[in-house]
Design an enzyme around this catalytic site. Sequence first.
Site, PDB file in Angstrom:
ATOM      1  N   LYS A  68      -2.451  -2.070  -3.192  1.00  0.00           N
ATOM      2  CA  LYS A  68      -3.515  -1.234  -2.610  1.00  0.00           C
ATOM      3  C   LYS A  68      -3.152   0.236  -2.810  1.00  0.00           C
ATOM      4  O   LYS A  68      -2.475   0.827  -1.975  1.00  0.00           O
ATOM      5  CB  LYS A  68      -3.679  -1.567  -1.114  1.00  0.00           C
ATOM      6  CG  LYS A  68      -4.683  -0.677  -0.383  1.00  0.00           C
ATOM      7  CD  LYS A  68      -5.139  -1.277   0.926  1.00  0.00           C
ATOM      8  CE  LYS A  68      -6.001  -0.296   1.696  1.00  0.00           C
ATOM      9  NZ  LYS A  68      -6.729  -0.898   2.796  1.00  0.00           N
TER      10      LYS A  68
ATOM     11  N   GLU B 215       0.814  -1.228   0.000  1.00  0.00           N
ATOM     12  CA  GLU B 215       0.000   0.000   0.000  1.00  0.00           C
ATOM     13  C   GLU B 215       0.843   1.272   0.000  1.00  0.00           C
ATOM     14  O   GLU B 215       1.213   1.773   1.060  1.00  0.00           O
ATOM     15  CB  GLU B 215      -0.951   0.012   1.213  1.00  0.00           C
ATOM     16  CG  GLU B 215      -1.836   1.259   1.247  1.00  0.00           C
ATOM     17  CD  GLU B 215      -2.838   1.294   2.397  1.00  0.00           C
ATOM     18  OE1 GLU B 215      -2.752   0.437   3.289  1.00  0.00           O
ATOM     19  OE2 GLU B 215      -3.687   2.182   2.403  1.00  0.00           O
TER      20      GLU B 215
HETATM   21  P1  13P Z   1      -9.441   3.966   4.054  1.00  0.00           P
HETATM   22  O1  13P Z   1     -10.275   3.233   3.034  1.00  0.00           O
HETATM   23  O2  13P Z   1     -10.236   4.587   5.154  1.00  0.00           O
HETATM   24  O3  13P Z   1      -8.443   4.889   3.402  1.00  0.00           O
HETATM   25  O4  13P Z   1      -8.592   2.855   4.813  1.00  0.00           O
HETATM   26  C1  13P Z   1      -8.020   1.850   4.099  1.00  0.00           C
HETATM   27  C2  13P Z   1      -6.755   1.466   4.728  1.00  0.00           C
HETATM   28  O5  13P Z   1      -6.567   0.335   5.114  1.00  0.00           O
HETATM   29  C3  13P Z   1      -5.719   2.496   4.857  1.00  0.00           C
HETATM   30  O6  13P Z   1      -4.516   1.919   5.206  1.00  0.00           O
END
Ligand code: 13P
Length: 344
Positions: A224, A179
């Site tokens: 992500k 991510e």
């Molecule tokens: P949000 O969808 O609230 O951005 O959170 C997703 C997430 O896991 C952020 O690390």
Amino acid sequence: MTEKLSDIANAMVAPGKGLLAADESTGTIKKRFDSIGVTSTEETRRDYREMLFRAPEGMKNHVSGVILYDETIRQKAKDGTPLVDVIRAAGAIPGIKVDEGAKPLAGPYVEIEKVTEGLDGLRERLAEYYKLGARFAKWRAVITISDGTPTWNCVKANAHALARYAALCQEAGIVPVVEPEVLMDGPHADHTIERCFEVTEWTQRTVFRELYDARVELEGMILKPNMIIAGQKCPKQASPVQVAELTIKCLKSTVPAAVPGIAFLSGGQSDEQATENLSLMNQIGGVPWKLTFSYGRALQHAALHAWGGKSENVAAGQRAFTHRAKMNSLAAQGKWSEQLEKAA
Ligand code: 13P
């Protein structure tokens, strides 16, 4: 026998399914509870998350996996069943946040830029999480757009950490959710959608270069990312079609086709905005990966408010969660519409 990483990754992005991010750290969940006037204790956090994981239809039909926080993966439901088993019984895969948060990155932009920590001892922690039932993990890096940032130093340091994390996950039989989040709530008004595109492209390109250097198996990971979107302080906001088109354009130029799936974060978009953008992307289609959701706020916001910390509201909270999960499941198939949204 350990499952194949690619089988787990593919199950995480099964058609019409996505991830529930319920891995808020103790500090973040407290903020969410503050917004509804509920005290954050081990018990209230458990009750809230148990409510979500037991939402029958919402979980079984629309959620492929749940990202947990360290406390939650060890917690038991009110009746003594481990929450991990509640999740598995709903047909979803338990996952775990393994980063230890984004910390100020020493240097000229120490007030703005962050680097995610948590690599020390990660091999041992992953082995324990595997035993506790986790089959995928998450590590979030944050990149901030402002005057002078991101710096190459910040992009590179975060990409490198993501690759080291991903390699350790795969060694442990755990699918890494990688991510790299370019924040949309940056401090700068000049945070246009074009600037977001440029920075996201640079970040993702760097991340995949580092993943290659670390010999991460792309078939056994999930990306992500953020969507390509103007910053919240930018006066010029883009249309959903523009967001969808530019996001796909950026991903096509940076993400190898070997990656099975891309599960977006919601990043502070409204519930419906996050759903609509995802649906439009799937309508455009023509991409080699599954495009789905890994939402935290955009999946939980309505449920959190419907619940309000009261046990008599559990059914209402579950209904609100199931509705959002269903809308996002439609979006993951490019089938969401405003009519379906309102019909419910
Ligand atoms: P949000 O969808 O609230 O951005 O959170 C997703 C997430 O896991 C952020 O690390």
